[in-house]
Design a protein around this motif. Structure first.
Motif, PDB file in Angstrom:
ATOM      1  N   THR A  18       0.853  -1.185   0.000  1.00 34.12           N
ATOM      2  CA  THR A  18       0.000   0.000   0.000  1.00 34.12           C
ATOM      3  C   THR A  18       0.892   1.239   0.000  1.00 34.12           C
ATOM      4  O   THR A  18       1.559   1.519   1.001  1.00 34.12           O
ATOM      5  CB  THR A  18      -0.906   0.035   1.241  1.00 34.12           C
ATOM      6  N   HIS A  27      -3.507   6.902  -3.536  1.00 34.31           N
ATOM      7  CA  HIS A  27      -4.350   6.083  -4.408  1.00 34.31           C
ATOM      8  C   HIS A  27      -3.909   6.141  -5.862  1.00 34.31           C
ATOM      9  O   HIS A  27      -4.097   5.171  -6.605  1.00 34.31           O
ATOM     10  CB  HIS A  27      -5.814   6.503  -4.261  1.00 34.31           C
ATOM     11  N   GLU A  31      -3.132   2.673  -7.750  1.00 30.78           N
ATOM     12  CA  GLU A  31      -3.778   2.299  -9.009  1.00 30.78           C
ATOM     13  C   GLU A  31      -2.745   2.009 -10.090  1.00 30.78           C
ATOM     14  O   GLU A  31      -2.869   1.032 -10.847  1.00 30.78           O
ATOM     15  CB  GLU A  31      -4.724   3.411  -9.457  1.00 30.78           C
ATOM     16  N   GLU A  61      -9.861   3.429   5.338  1.00 31.11           N
ATOM     17  CA  GLU A  61      -8.742   3.279   4.411  1.00 31.11           C
ATOM     18  C   GLU A  61      -8.778   1.923   3.722  1.00 31.11           C
ATOM     19  O   GLU A  61      -8.502   1.831   2.514  1.00 31.11           O
ATOM     20  CB  GLU A  61      -7.429   3.452   5.155  1.00 31.11           C
ATOM     21  N   VAL A  65      -8.851   1.322  -0.287  1.00 34.10           N
ATOM     22  CA  VAL A  65      -7.848   0.520  -0.984  1.00 34.10           C
ATOM     23  C   VAL A  65      -8.529  -0.564  -1.830  1.00 34.10           C
ATOM     24  O   VAL A  65      -8.183  -0.765  -3.001  1.00 34.10           O
ATOM     25  CB  VAL A  65      -6.869  -0.116   0.027  1.00 34.10           C
ATOM     26  N   THR A  68     -10.197   1.068  -4.891  1.00 35.17           N
ATOM     27  CA  THR A  68      -9.234   1.471  -5.910  1.00 35.17           C
ATOM     28  C   THR A  68      -8.744   0.266  -6.704  1.00 35.17           C
ATOM     29  O   THR A  68      -8.650   0.308  -7.940  1.00 35.17           O
ATOM     30  CB  THR A  68      -8.036   2.186  -5.260  1.00 35.17           C
TER      31      THR A  68
END
Length: 303
Positions: A18, A27, A31, A61, A65, A68
């Protein structure tokens, strides 16, 4: 409650890191990383795992995640969300979130820290299955949880239709200990890049790979070659990846992956406490491992 989705999972699922920037999830970088993984041929994305620093993410969050990565995957590969906690109620809540957000499956560890007995572990998963409709992959990781599931406990999980897979953190040795018919009943997954080839040879279905964050095409190609019966090609790839696999080790530090991704994709190497950035010597070690992977047998890192 039976699962209302069918999980189709190939051999290589990346345990996705992450990315963070200034303390928040980045993000855009997440991605970009997910899309690169898919272009390079991985078969799935596992998010919010320990490699993804899932324990440090808030519920909001985690949801962001998953959202996304589901969007980035676009239905081309499944997104598996790690939803296990040390409490049944919070595990159910996170699993329901993942289900609603479009995850293809939930990866659920045995409750950690509280060290439940075998009856408690079995009841935990029975309650989870009764409350959700998403396919479940059960993770048995004694080093992380201090609870090792016995064969009778696993047999009770085999009676739950929505439990479709087992993630065995000790890899090929665990796979060999299972009854042969369980290799047909379950997807058998390992999270050890160090034993990926031997795990497949003992009846494993595939791997949830940390190293694939950095070299997705090569780790995926290793699995594809092995599954096709081309063991010589698989061993060449295993040898080519050995410097990086050895540097990451069995208990992979997300900081090492993020340092490599900074060089490859310009992703910020920030981690979230209690994890910290690599020191200078460790950074050099990772960089040297990347260079050796790139040079070995002329295999370049493909970005």
């Amino acid at each position: 409650m039976p699962a209302d989705r069918v999980l189709r999972l190939g051999a290589t699922t990346t345990a996705l890191v992450t990315p963070f920037r200034d303390g928040a999830v980045d993000h855009g970088a997440l991605e970009r990383l997910a899309e690169w993984q898919i272009r390079c041929g991985v078969d799935g994305l596992a998010v919010c795992t320990p490699i993804g620093e899932g324990p440090t993410l808030t519920r909001h969050e985690r949801a962001a995640v998953i959202r996304t990565c589901v969007r980035a995957a676009g239905g081309f590969v499944p997104v598996i969300a790690a939803t296990g906690t040390n409490a049944t109620a919070s595990t159910i809540a996170l699993t329901l979130d993942a289900e609603e957000l479009g995850a293809s499956a939930a990866l659920v560890t045995a409750p950690y820290y509280s060290k439940p007995g075998q009856a408690g572990i079995a009841h935990h998963f029975a309650q989870l299955a009764a409350a959700t409709r998403i396919p479940l992959i059960v993770e048995n990781s004694p080093l992380r949880t201090a609870s090792d599931m016995t064969l009778p406990t696993l047999a009770s999980l085999a009676e739950i239709p929505s439990v479709v897979g087992l993630l065995l953190s000790d890899g090929s040795a665990a796979a060999q200990a299972l009854p042969p018919d369980w290799r047909r009943r379950f997807l058998l997954l390992s999270d050890r890049d160090t034993t990926a080839l031997s795990f497949l040879s003992t009846g494993g279905s595939g791997i949830v790979s940390a190293g694939a964050n950095v070299c997705p095409r090569l780790y995926a190609s290793l699995q594809q070659a092995a599954r096709a019966g081309n063991l010589s090609a698989a061993r060449l790839l295993e040898n080519a990846l050995a410097p990086l696999t050895a540097r990451l080790g069995a208990e992979v530090d997300p900081a090492a992956i993020k340092h490599a991704l900074q060089a490859l994709l310009q992703i910020d190497p920030e981690t979230r406490l209690p994890l910290v950035a690599l020191d200078a010597a460790a950074k050099q070690s990772v960089s040297q491992a990347l260079a050796r992977v790139s040079e070995t047998r002329g295999m370049a890192l493909s970005i």
